[in-house]
Structure formats: C-alpha cells, structure tokens
Motif scaffolding. Structure first.
Motif, PDB file in Angstrom:
ATOM      1  N   LEU A 182       0.415  -1.093  -0.284  1.00 28.68           N
ATOM      2  CA  LEU A 182       0.067   0.130   0.019  1.00 28.68           C
ATOM      3  C   LEU A 182       0.796   1.107  -0.123  1.00 28.68           C
ATOM      4  O   LEU A 182       0.616   1.725  -0.623  1.00 28.68           O
ATOM      5  CB  LEU A 182      -0.996   0.239   1.252  1.00 28.68           C
ATOM      6  CG  LEU A 182      -1.934  -0.980   1.691  1.00 28.68           C
ATOM      7  CD1 LEU A 182      -2.442  -1.004   2.552  1.00 28.68           C
ATOM      8  CD2 LEU A 182      -3.240  -1.049   0.298  1.00 28.68           C
ATOM      9  N   TYR A 183       1.931   1.442   0.517  1.00 29.46           N
ATOM     10  CA  TYR A 183       2.770   2.177   0.766  1.00 29.46           C
ATOM     11  C   TYR A 183       4.304   2.592  -0.150  1.00 29.46           C
ATOM     12  O   TYR A 183       4.583   3.460  -0.123  1.00 29.46           O
ATOM     13  CB  TYR A 183       2.750   2.505   2.309  1.00 29.46           C
ATOM     14  CG  TYR A 183       0.876   2.852   3.268  1.00 29.46           C
ATOM     15  CD1 TYR A 183       0.094   3.735   2.870  1.00 29.46           C
ATOM     16  CD2 TYR A 183       1.377   1.527   4.322  1.00 29.46           C
ATOM     17  CE1 TYR A 183      -0.535   3.687   4.025  1.00 29.46           C
ATOM     18  CE2 TYR A 183       0.091   1.972   5.162  1.00 29.46           C
ATOM     19  CZ  TYR A 183      -1.139   2.519   4.326  1.00 29.46           C
ATOM     20  OH  TYR A 183      -2.219   2.189   5.135  1.00 29.46           O
ATOM     21  N   ASP A 184       5.214   1.269  -0.022  1.00 26.07           N
ATOM     22  CA  ASP A 184       5.835   1.544  -0.448  1.00 26.07           C
ATOM     23  C   ASP A 184       6.810   1.815   0.440  1.00 26.07           C
ATOM     24  O   ASP A 184       7.208   3.179   0.075  1.00 26.07           O
ATOM     25  CB  ASP A 184       5.814   1.887  -2.014  1.00 26.07           C
ATOM     26  CG  ASP A 184       7.221   2.528  -2.826  1.00 26.07           C
ATOM     27  OD1 ASP A 184       7.688   1.835  -2.502  1.00 26.07           O
ATOM     28  OD2 ASP A 184       7.996   2.909  -3.510  1.00 26.07           O
ATOM     29  N   VAL A 185       7.259   2.216   1.219  1.00 27.54           N
ATOM     30  CA  VAL A 185       7.641   3.040   2.505  1.00 27.54           C
ATOM     31  C   VAL A 185       9.289   2.280   2.484  1.00 27.54           C
ATOM     32  O   VAL A 185       9.670   1.231   1.814  1.00 27.54           O
ATOM     33  CB  VAL A 185       7.456   2.548   3.660  1.00 27.54           C
ATOM     34  CG1 VAL A 185       6.721   3.310   3.918  1.00 27.54           C
ATOM     35  CG2 VAL A 185       7.791   1.715   3.962  1.00 27.54           C
ATOM     36  N   ALA A 186      10.411   3.199   2.490  1.00 30.95           N
ATOM     37  CA  ALA A 186      11.779   3.053   2.382  1.00 30.95           C
ATOM     38  C   ALA A 186      11.583   2.560   3.868  1.00 30.95           C
ATOM     39  O   ALA A 186      12.631   1.550   3.899  1.00 30.95           O
ATOM     40  CB  ALA A 186      12.599   4.392   2.462  1.00 30.95           C
ATOM     41  N   THR A 187      11.528   2.514   5.061  1.00 32.19           N
ATOM     42  CA  THR A 187      11.605   2.240   6.244  1.00 32.19           C
ATOM     43  C   THR A 187      10.756   1.925   6.755  1.00 32.19           C
ATOM     44  O   THR A 187       9.845   2.707   7.322  1.00 32.19           O
ATOM     45  CB  THR A 187      12.758   3.668   7.324  1.00 32.19           C
ATOM     46  OG1 THR A 187      13.705   3.750   6.388  1.00 32.19           O
ATOM     47  CG2 THR A 187      13.355   2.852   8.763  1.00 32.19           C
ATOM     48  N   VAL A 188      10.588   0.801   7.974  1.00 27.31           N
ATOM     49  CA  VAL A 188       9.971   0.608   8.526  1.00 27.31           C
ATOM     50  C   VAL A 188       9.920   0.275  10.008  1.00 27.31           C
ATOM     51  O   VAL A 188      11.403   0.076  10.666  1.00 27.31           O
ATOM     52  CB  VAL A 188       8.810  -0.624   8.460  1.00 27.31           C
ATOM     53  CG1 VAL A 188       7.993  -1.496   9.435  1.00 27.31           C
ATOM     54  CG2 VAL A 188       8.680  -1.234   7.316  1.00 27.31           C
ATOM     55  N   VAL A 189       9.786   1.195  10.953  1.00 28.53           N
ATOM     56  CA  VAL A 189      10.065   1.295  12.995  1.00 28.53           C
ATOM     57  C   VAL A 189       8.768   0.575  13.396  1.00 28.53           C
ATOM     58  O   VAL A 189       8.426   1.177  13.178  1.00 28.53           O
ATOM     59  CB  VAL A 189      10.341   2.928  13.097  1.00 28.53           C
ATOM     60  CG1 VAL A 189      10.601   3.224  14.447  1.00 28.53           C
ATOM     61  CG2 VAL A 189      10.762   3.856  12.005  1.00 28.53           C
ATOM     62  N   LEU A 190       9.624  -0.079  14.092  1.00 27.77           N
ATOM     63  CA  LEU A 190       9.140  -1.721  15.314  1.00 27.77           C
ATOM     64  C   LEU A 190       8.630  -0.273  16.792  1.00 27.77           C
ATOM     65  O   LEU A 190      10.543  -0.507  16.872  1.00 27.77           O
ATOM     66  CB  LEU A 190       9.538  -2.593  14.475  1.00 27.77           C
ATOM     67  CG  LEU A 190       8.807  -2.854  13.592  1.00 27.77           C
ATOM     68  CD1 LEU A 190       9.186  -4.992  13.629  1.00 27.77           C
ATOM     69  CD2 LEU A 190       7.354  -3.375  13.328  1.00 27.77           C
ATOM     70  N   GLY A 191       8.067  -0.188  17.352  1.00 26.99           N
ATOM     71  CA  GLY A 191       7.897   0.596  18.243  1.00 26.99           C
ATOM     72  C   GLY A 191       6.979  -0.580  19.436  1.00 26.99           C
ATOM     73  O   GLY A 191       6.606  -1.162  19.028  1.00 26.99           O
ATOM     74  N   GLY A 192       6.821   0.001  20.496  1.00 33.93           N
ATOM     75  CA  GLY A 192       5.912  -0.567  21.435  1.00 33.93           C
ATOM     76  C   GLY A 192       6.386  -1.663  22.109  1.00 33.93           C
ATOM     77  O   GLY A 192       7.535  -2.016  21.867  1.00 33.93           O
ATOM     78  N   GLY A 193       5.465  -2.659  22.691  1.00 30.65           N
ATOM     79  CA  GLY A 193       6.810  -3.220  24.324  1.00 30.65           C
ATOM     80  C   GLY A 193       7.062  -5.064  23.233  1.00 30.65           C
ATOM     81  O   GLY A 193       8.169  -4.864  23.618  1.00 30.65           O
ATOM     82  N   LEU A 194       6.856  -4.904  22.060  1.00 28.52           N
ATOM     83  CA  LEU A 194       7.315  -6.367  21.277  1.00 28.52           C
ATOM     84  C   LEU A 194       8.790  -6.310  20.845  1.00 28.52           C
ATOM     85  O   LEU A 194       9.661  -7.101  20.847  1.00 28.52           O
ATOM     86  CB  LEU A 194       5.575  -6.790  20.682  1.00 28.52           C
ATOM     87  CG  LEU A 194       6.015  -8.102  20.037  1.00 28.52           C
ATOM     88  CD1 LEU A 194       5.507  -8.925  21.234  1.00 28.52           C
ATOM     89  CD2 LEU A 194       5.201  -8.648  18.860  1.00 28.52           C
ATOM     90  N   ALA A 195       8.379  -5.044  20.322  1.00 33.59           N
ATOM     91  CA  ALA A 195      10.051  -4.094  19.544  1.00 33.59           C
ATOM     92  C   ALA A 195      11.616  -4.329  20.447  1.00 33.59           C
ATOM     93  O   ALA A 195      12.444  -5.300  20.478  1.00 33.59           O
ATOM     94  CB  ALA A 195       9.554  -3.010  18.369  1.00 33.59           C
ATOM     95  N   GLN A 196      11.302  -4.636  21.860  1.00 33.68           N
ATOM     96  CA  GLN A 196      11.348  -4.788  22.777  1.00 33.68           C
ATOM     97  C   GLN A 196      12.834  -6.357  23.072  1.00 33.68           C
ATOM     98  O   GLN A 196      13.614  -6.863  23.326  1.00 33.68           O
ATOM     99  CB  GLN A 196      11.655  -4.552  24.113  1.00 33.68           C
ATOM    100  CG  GLN A 196      11.239  -2.722  24.587  1.00 33.68           C
ATOM    101  CD  GLN A 196      10.357  -2.609  25.745  1.00 33.68           C
ATOM    102  OE1 GLN A 196      10.334  -3.921  26.766  1.00 33.68           O
ATOM    103  NE2 GLN A 196       9.845  -0.954  25.750  1.00 33.68           N
ATOM    104  N   ALA A 197      11.563  -7.013  22.195  1.00 29.65           N
ATOM    105  CA  ALA A 197      12.163  -8.553  22.160  1.00 29.65           C
ATOM    106  C   ALA A 197      13.235  -8.764  21.300  1.00 29.65           C
ATOM    107  O   ALA A 197      14.341  -9.952  21.090  1.00 29.65           O
ATOM    108  CB  ALA A 197      11.507  -9.423  21.313  1.00 29.65           C
ATOM    109  N   GLY A 198      13.686  -7.444  20.405  1.00 34.31           N
ATOM    110  CA  GLY A 198      15.284  -7.394  19.434  1.00 34.31           C
ATOM    111  C   GLY A 198      15.112  -8.277  18.710  1.00 34.31           C
ATOM    112  O   GLY A 198      14.668  -8.737  17.740  1.00 34.31           O
ATOM    113  N   PRO A 199      16.906  -8.419  18.971  1.00 35.78           N
ATOM    114  CA  PRO A 199      17.164  -9.295  17.054  1.00 35.78           C
ATOM    115  C   PRO A 199      15.992 -11.254  17.335  1.00 35.78           C
ATOM    116  O   PRO A 199      15.771 -11.627  16.142  1.00 35.78           O
ATOM    117  CB  PRO A 199      18.316 -10.337  17.841  1.00 35.78           C
ATOM    118  CG  PRO A 199      18.751  -9.194  18.387  1.00 35.78           C
ATOM    119  CD  PRO A 199      17.432  -8.349  19.450  1.00 35.78           C
TER     120      PRO A 199
END
Length: 310
Positions: free
Chosen positions: A244-261
C-alpha cells in the motif's frame, strides 16, 4: 523573548498515564513529568486534568525564564486533527471533545491535537530511527497494533481521522476474535496481548509476550509455535502495508519491539519471503522509547505555529 528560550508544552495522554514535557524546537526536552490519567473518573475529569497539567507546565516554563510558544496534545482513539477534536477513545472515554480549542482558551497559546501513534510516528520519522527516511511506516505493537505513515515529515490522518489502523488488516480469516468485532485481525494474532493470551490458551500458564519470547528462544515447543505464528502474521500485515505505502523504512515500536533480534531477525526473513516486485523496506527498532508521543505532540504544535505565521 531571547533566542533559544522558546519551548512547547507537550502532553501524551494514555489510558493509564500522561507523559508530559517542555520541548525545545530542536526536539530536546528541558523538563519532563508524569501524571496519572485516572480515566475511571470520567472524560470530563480527565479533560480538566489535561488542562491543569498543561497550564502547570506553562507556568514552570515561565518560572524558568522560558517562553511557551504552543501546546501539543496527543491522545488515543479517533482524532479529527484538522478540527482539533478527540472524536472517540475507549481508553480515556472521550467523545467529541474539542481539546485544541479548550487548550488554546486555557493557555492562550496556539495548540494542536494529534493521535498518539501518529504523533509517535512523526517523532520517529523526524527525530528518531526513521530520520531522513523520507517515506516511513511506524508500527506500534503493544496491547494493540497501530501505524503511522509519514511522508516528507507529515503523518497522514485519513478522511475521518482513522488512518493507520494496520492492526485491523484481516490476516487470519476465522481466527481469534478482535476487539473491533471481527475475527482474525492482525492485532488479534500478533499484538503483545494476543501472544500472551494464545500461549495461556495452549498451556494453561499465564505469560507475557516477553516471557513467550524468552521461552521460544530457549526452545520450548509451544512458545516457539506461538511466537512463529505471531511473526508470520506480522509479516503478512507488513507485506500488505508495503504494497500500500511503498516505504523506505519500517520502524517498529511498542513493547513487542523490545524483543530485539528475537523479533527482527525472523520477521525480516518472513517479510522478505512475502515480497515479490515490491522493494524490501529497512526494518528498524524505534529509537525514542515512550517519549515519542510527547515529542510528536510538540512537533505538531510547532507545525501549527509555522502555518499560522505564514
């Protein structure tokens, strides 16, 4: 007014607490504080608390020799940003609250009202992990899942103030029930609360998403299955978002993103598998933490001042 003494009064209002700050135009904070929202008191009481806190912050700015030039407020739910109205919020109880007008009247300052996730996305795109990314999709994964599409430093609001509800993309027809009333939405499968809920259903043992991630990393079979299912669903949602958006970067935030790798490595692989002719976006973790919404509220207010001065 001396050069460099301008600040914005910024508030990020959540269902449980409010993150508040005095923010300079360059995005640096000179003062922060937190307050309980106490939403159980009802929306009128919450509005009064928001205005009292904002007024208090403006007073602290003056006492420190600073000049408040605007007020920015971010809230959850459906927000009509052009009119400055909090249309609806289940977390806070707002219904058609003209917060921008109320803040302007109380503080005597230009004010802006924004959606909390869109404000967070704006901050990450202009000050954080998506800085200089041009086209950025910010996805907050916590109790629910929501997104902000930021292009050229502005977040799309949609025709009715409801843009970015990526958590309600249908990824598993007939799947787990979602709070919106449909079954199989992305946030019903891949949000932090959904992961913990699914693990408890399978094992009878309550667990947070972080605990499920830890157990999956340790090789526990049921945790591995739950985590993999969530990652696959999230990859499906992001692939739809990229189409839909064809973005260059997806930034994940929120608690789940703290799971890291443990999240990002399998998610990158799964997303790559789902893309055909679409360009693969850069997938990165949010950089601003829980300050993003407050910083984004300040940016919205500064944008308002800039427009009014033209």
């Amino acid at each position: 007014m001396r050069p460099g003494d301008e600040v914005v009064v910024a508030l990020d209002v959540g269902g449980t607490g409010m993150k508040c700050a005095l923010v300079r135009p360059d995005g640096t904070t000179v003062h922060t504080e937190r307050h309980a929202t106490a939403a159980q008191r009802g929306p009128d009481a919450v509005v009064e608390t928001v205005l009292d806190v904002a007024e208090g912050l403006a007073g602290k700015a003056h006492a420190a020799g600073l000049t408040p030039v605007a007020c920015g407020i971010a809230v959850p739910g459906v927000v009509d940003e052009p009119r400055g109205v909090a249309v609806w919020s289940a977390n806070v109880g707002f219904r058609d609250v003209p917060l921008r007008e109320l803040a302007t009247t109380r503080l005597g300052l230009p004010a802006a009202l924004g959606h909390d996730v869109r404000a967070g996305g704006l901050a990450e795109a202009r000050l954080g992990a998506g800085r200089d990314g041009g086209h950025v999709l910010f996805v907050a994964i916590g109790t629910g899942i929501a997104a902000a599409h930021v292009v050229g430093g502005s977040a799309a609001t949609g025709a009715h103030g409801a843009a970015g509800e990526i958590g309600h993309i249908l990824v598993r027809p007939g799947g787990p029930p979602c709070g919106c009333g449909r079954a199989g939405c992305l946030e019903a499968v891949a949000s932090a609360s959904a992961i913990g809920r699914r693990y408890a259903e399978l094992t009878g043992t309550p667990a947070t998403a972080a605990e499920v991630a830890d157990r999956a990393a340790a090789g526990e079979p049921l945790a591995v299955a739950v985590w993999r299912a969530a990652v696959d669903a999230l990859a499906d949602g992001l692939a739809t978002g990229q189409a839909l958006y064809d973005v260059a970067t997806v930034v994940l935030g929120g608690g789940l993103a703290q799971a890291g790798p443990r999240l990002f490595d399998p998610l990158r692989d799964a997303l790559r598998e789902r893309l055909t002719f679409h360009r693969e976006p850069r997938l990165v973790a949010a950089a601003l933490g829980d300050e993003a919404g407050c910083l984004g509220a300040a940016l919205l207010a500064l944008d308002t001042v800039a427009k009014e001065s033209r």
